[in-house]
Scaffold this motif. Structure first.
Motif, mmCIF file in Angstrom:
data_model
loop_
_atom_site.group_PDB
_atom_site.id
_atom_site.type_symbol
_atom_site.label_atom_id
_atom_site.label_comp_id
_atom_site.label_asym_id
_atom_site.label_seq_id
_atom_site.Cartn_x
_atom_site.Cartn_y
_atom_site.Cartn_z
ATOM 1 N N TYR A 1 0.849 -1.196 0.000
ATOM 2 C CA TYR A 1 0.000 0.000 0.000
ATOM 3 C C TYR A 1 0.889 1.253 0.000
ATOM 4 O O TYR A 1 1.760 1.404 0.844
ATOM 5 C CB TYR A 1 -0.916 -0.002 1.228
ATOM 6 C CG TYR A 1 -2.027 1.012 1.166
ATOM 7 C CD1 TYR A 1 -3.203 0.749 0.484
ATOM 8 C CD2 TYR A 1 -1.914 2.245 1.799
ATOM 9 C CE1 TYR A 1 -4.243 1.670 0.426
ATOM 10 C CE2 TYR A 1 -2.938 3.168 1.752
ATOM 11 C CZ TYR A 1 -4.093 2.885 1.057
ATOM 12 O OH TYR A 1 -5.114 3.797 1.001
ATOM 13 N N ARG B 1 -1.483 5.526 -3.617
ATOM 14 C CA ARG B 1 -2.787 4.861 -3.558
ATOM 15 C C ARG B 1 -3.681 5.537 -2.525
ATOM 16 O O ARG B 1 -4.875 5.733 -2.761
ATOM 17 C CB ARG B 1 -2.611 3.379 -3.242
ATOM 18 C CG ARG B 1 -3.933 2.641 -3.249
ATOM 19 C CD ARG B 1 -3.752 1.161 -3.231
ATOM 20 N NE ARG B 1 -5.030 0.491 -3.131
ATOM 21 C CZ ARG B 1 -5.157 -0.790 -2.905
ATOM 22 N NH1 ARG B 1 -4.094 -1.561 -2.781
ATOM 23 N NH2 ARG B 1 -6.351 -1.326 -2.816
ATOM 24 N N SER C 1 -5.089 8.661 -4.001
ATOM 25 C CA SER C 1 -6.108 8.333 -4.988
ATOM 26 C C SER C 1 -7.425 7.924 -4.314
ATOM 27 O O SER C 1 -8.503 8.373 -4.705
ATOM 28 C CB SER C 1 -5.610 7.208 -5.901
ATOM 29 O OG SER C 1 -6.619 6.788 -6.763
ATOM 30 N N GLU C 2 -7.324 7.078 -3.312
ATOM 31 C CA GLU C 2 -8.526 6.634 -2.605
ATOM 32 C C GLU C 2 -9.183 7.786 -1.855
ATOM 33 O O GLU C 2 -10.405 7.905 -1.839
ATOM 34 C CB GLU C 2 -8.177 5.488 -1.648
ATOM 35 C CG GLU C 2 -7.814 4.216 -2.396
ATOM 36 C CD GLU C 2 -7.442 3.065 -1.496
ATOM 37 O OE1 GLU C 2 -7.294 1.955 -2.035
ATOM 38 O OE2 GLU C 2 -7.300 3.235 -0.264
#
Length: 146
Positions: free
Chosen positions: A109, A113, A116-117
């Motif tokens: 992770y 990311r 983005s999440e």
């Protein structure tokens, strides 16, 4: 920015009492609209009607936004930022590191990311789990929650 927020920020320090006062003013503002409003340490809030209300959730959220903007938003935001990340490290980095350390996400992770999440307002993990909440409140493990 509202006058009371300018006054609080004038000396460059936000005390716990000043933050509590800002939150209390927000709650009072919401009572004026007919709602009990209580913020929780994890960033969530409880909003309950004080009487039979017929307003839409959009209208209630507009009340929250207005009251917060007028009395609290910048105060709590800055207070929390300084307490939980005093060196102003990259939020995505400290969140991804904390989530990995806590076992919420796997070793692959990344901060990218997480960004983005967050931008999509949809995480690949249970964002309200105790571990994820701890990371949101105290990503560096400084013991400075709430």
């Amino acid at each position: 920015m509202a006058q009371n927020q300018v006054r609080i920020l004038a000396d460059g320090v936000i005390t716990a009492d000043e933050r509590a006062d800002a939150r209390a003013r927000t709650s009072t503002c919401m009572r004026g609209h007919g709602y009990r409003y209580e913020e929780h340490r994890d960033g969530a809030a409880a909003i309950d009607p004080l009487r039979r209300q017929s307003e839409s959730i959009d209208q209630v959220m507009a009340y929250v936004a207005d009251c917060s903007r007028r009395f609290d938003h910048r105060i709590s935001e800055l207070f929390d930022a300084v307490r939980r990340n005093p060196e102003h490290r990259d939020e995505a980095v400290i969140q991804a590191d904390c989530l990995r350390r806590s076992g919420v996400v796997g070793a692959d992770y990344t901060p990218r990311r997480w960004r983005s999440e967050r931008a999509g307002d949809h995480f690949s993990f249970e964002e309200w789990s105790p571990e994820a909440t701890r990371c949101r409140l105290d990503p560096l493990g400084l013991g400075r929650q709430g």
